[in-house]
Enzyme design. Structure first.
Site, mmCIF file in Angstrom:
data_model
loop_
_atom_site.group_PDB
_atom_site.id
_atom_site.type_symbol
_atom_site.label_atom_id
_atom_site.label_comp_id
_atom_site.label_asym_id
_atom_site.label_seq_id
_atom_site.Cartn_x
_atom_site.Cartn_y
_atom_site.Cartn_z
ATOM 1 N N ASP A 186 6.901 8.029 -0.759
ATOM 2 C CA ASP A 186 6.861 7.077 -1.867
ATOM 3 C C ASP A 186 7.077 7.785 -3.206
ATOM 4 O O ASP A 186 7.813 7.294 -4.075
ATOM 5 C CB ASP A 186 5.524 6.335 -1.856
ATOM 6 C CG ASP A 186 5.665 4.878 -2.282
ATOM 7 O OD1 ASP A 186 6.800 4.372 -2.256
ATOM 8 O OD2 ASP A 186 4.649 4.254 -2.627
ATOM 9 N N ASP A 264 2.927 -1.414 1.354
ATOM 10 C CA ASP A 264 1.735 -1.054 0.585
ATOM 11 C C ASP A 264 0.515 -1.849 1.033
ATOM 12 O O ASP A 264 -0.597 -1.554 0.588
ATOM 13 C CB ASP A 264 1.986 -1.277 -0.905
ATOM 14 C CG ASP A 264 3.123 -0.415 -1.429
ATOM 15 O OD1 ASP A 264 3.268 0.719 -0.950
ATOM 16 O OD2 ASP A 264 3.882 -0.892 -2.304
#
Length: 370
Positions: A186, A264
């Site tokens: 990420d 997420d």
């Protein structure tokens, strides 16, 4: 850096709703996965109902995600309609999976008859299942026509819940390795991809809208009501909320929306599912009545869930202060994994929690019999 008073924006309806929705969906996904696993264990068909990833398979997720991200970055316009069609099928099946337990509960409470109607793929379909499937297809069709953000979120949440229920990890050690790799993944694609590819790859892919195949077909056939069908769609791979939540943002402009990727929520939910199973196992193994009060203190799930909420708020705050996209897992991974590992170390349960054990079907049957 923006002044600190800008953080008051986090108290507006859109950020608050985003945080509450993400927390509820993450916990709900973990709870549904845990219950689904218990149900499959009772039915003795756990191996057919879900996929349990080992260490090498889990470590392939960041690599495959990177390849998919690059593919979408360069070829999104070419494959967007095919991707929309695939997503529509996945959304309908996921929505069916999520709604089915509640429909069965209502059926049992109301005492409704549910005769078999037909057979499909070696399985029999009942009347209620058929009606539920039609309802799910109708919701997906409404999303294809309108592209409304509420329908997008509904489908995205159902995909998240279904993914967490069907993709399992053996133990928290493997989950921690996966979280660490996705932590780096990420950060790289949000902060450093622009230096290599000339554009922020993660943000570019996340904000792209797919072409609507329904609009394309209706346009080619000159069907009436073409103006009612949206040309572009936000795919349900993220949840979105209008920044002016009660002001009615116009669909189609991604800048008017706050968004959070399904990953997420799904990836932390996989950790929460393992933690929830550990909590359940500890409370179940406390057969001594004197141990029951202490068993209530083993609720790691609340520390992990609180950490998730804090990490998500921190990510939003960082985005407000820096006025730039933030990799959510940069904040979510330490905020969820850290409290669980730290607390288990203090309680001398780290080894047990870290290694974990897969359910023993024979042992569980003997325990139930006793």
């Amino acid at each position: 850096m923006e002044p600190l008073w800008k953080l008051l924006y986090l108290l507006e309806p859109a950020p608050v709703t985003l945080v509450l929705t993400a927390v509820v969906v993450t916990f709900g996904s973990a709870l549904r996965a845990s219950n689904y696993g218990e149900e499959m264990e009772r039915n003795r068909d756990l191996s057919e109902a879900s996929i349990t990833l080992d260490r090498s398979q889990a470590l392939m997720i960041p690599i495959m995600s990177s390849c998919s991200l690059l593919l979408m970055f360069y070829l999104f316009s070419s494959v967007s309609q095919l991707l929309t069609a695939f997503t529509a099928v996945a959304s309908a099946s996921s929505l069916f999976f999520c709604l089915y337990p509640y429909v069965m509960y209502l059926k049992s409470q109301l005492g409704l008859a549910d005769p078999y109607m037909s057979r499909c793929c070696s399985k029999f379909f009942t009347r209620i299942q058929g009606l539920l499937l039609l309802l799910c297809i109708g919701i997906v069709a409404a999303w294809l026509v309108s592209g409304h953000w509420i329908l997008n979120n509904l489908l995205g949440i159902s995909i998240c819940v279904t993914f967490v229920s069907h993709v399992r990890l053996q133990n928290i050690k493997i989950c921690a390795m996966l979280l660490a790799c996705l932590f780096v993944y990420d950060i790289f694609w949000v902060f450093f991809s622009e230096r290599l590819f000339g554009e922020n790859v993660m943000v570019s892919v996340a904000t792209q809208q797919a072409s609507n195949p329904v609009h394309t077909v209706a346009n080619s056939l000159s069907l009436p009501g073409l103006q009612l069908i949206t040309k572009k769609l936000e795919l349900p791979v993220k949840i979105v909320f209008p920044r002016n939540l009660f002001g009615g943002a116009v669909p189609g402009n991604s800048a008017d929306f706050m968004m959070l990727g399904l990953g997420d929520m799904a990836i932390p939910a996989m950790l929460l599912s393992l933690v929830l199973s550990f909590d359940y196992r500890k409370s179940r193994d406390s057969v001594n009545p004197l141990d029951i009060p202490s068993a209530k203190g083993h609720k790691y799930i609340w520390y992990a869930l609180s950490g998730y909420a804090i990490g998500l708020v921190t990510a939003l705050a960082a985005g407000v202060l820096t006025h730039s996209p933030q990799p959510a897992l940069l904040y979510l991974v330490p905020a969820t994994l850290g409290p669980v590992i730290g607390l288990s170390w203090i309680r001398n349960e780290l080894t047990e929690l870290w290694e974990g054990t897969m359910p023993d079907m024979n042992g569980k049957a003997r325990l139930t019999e006793v």
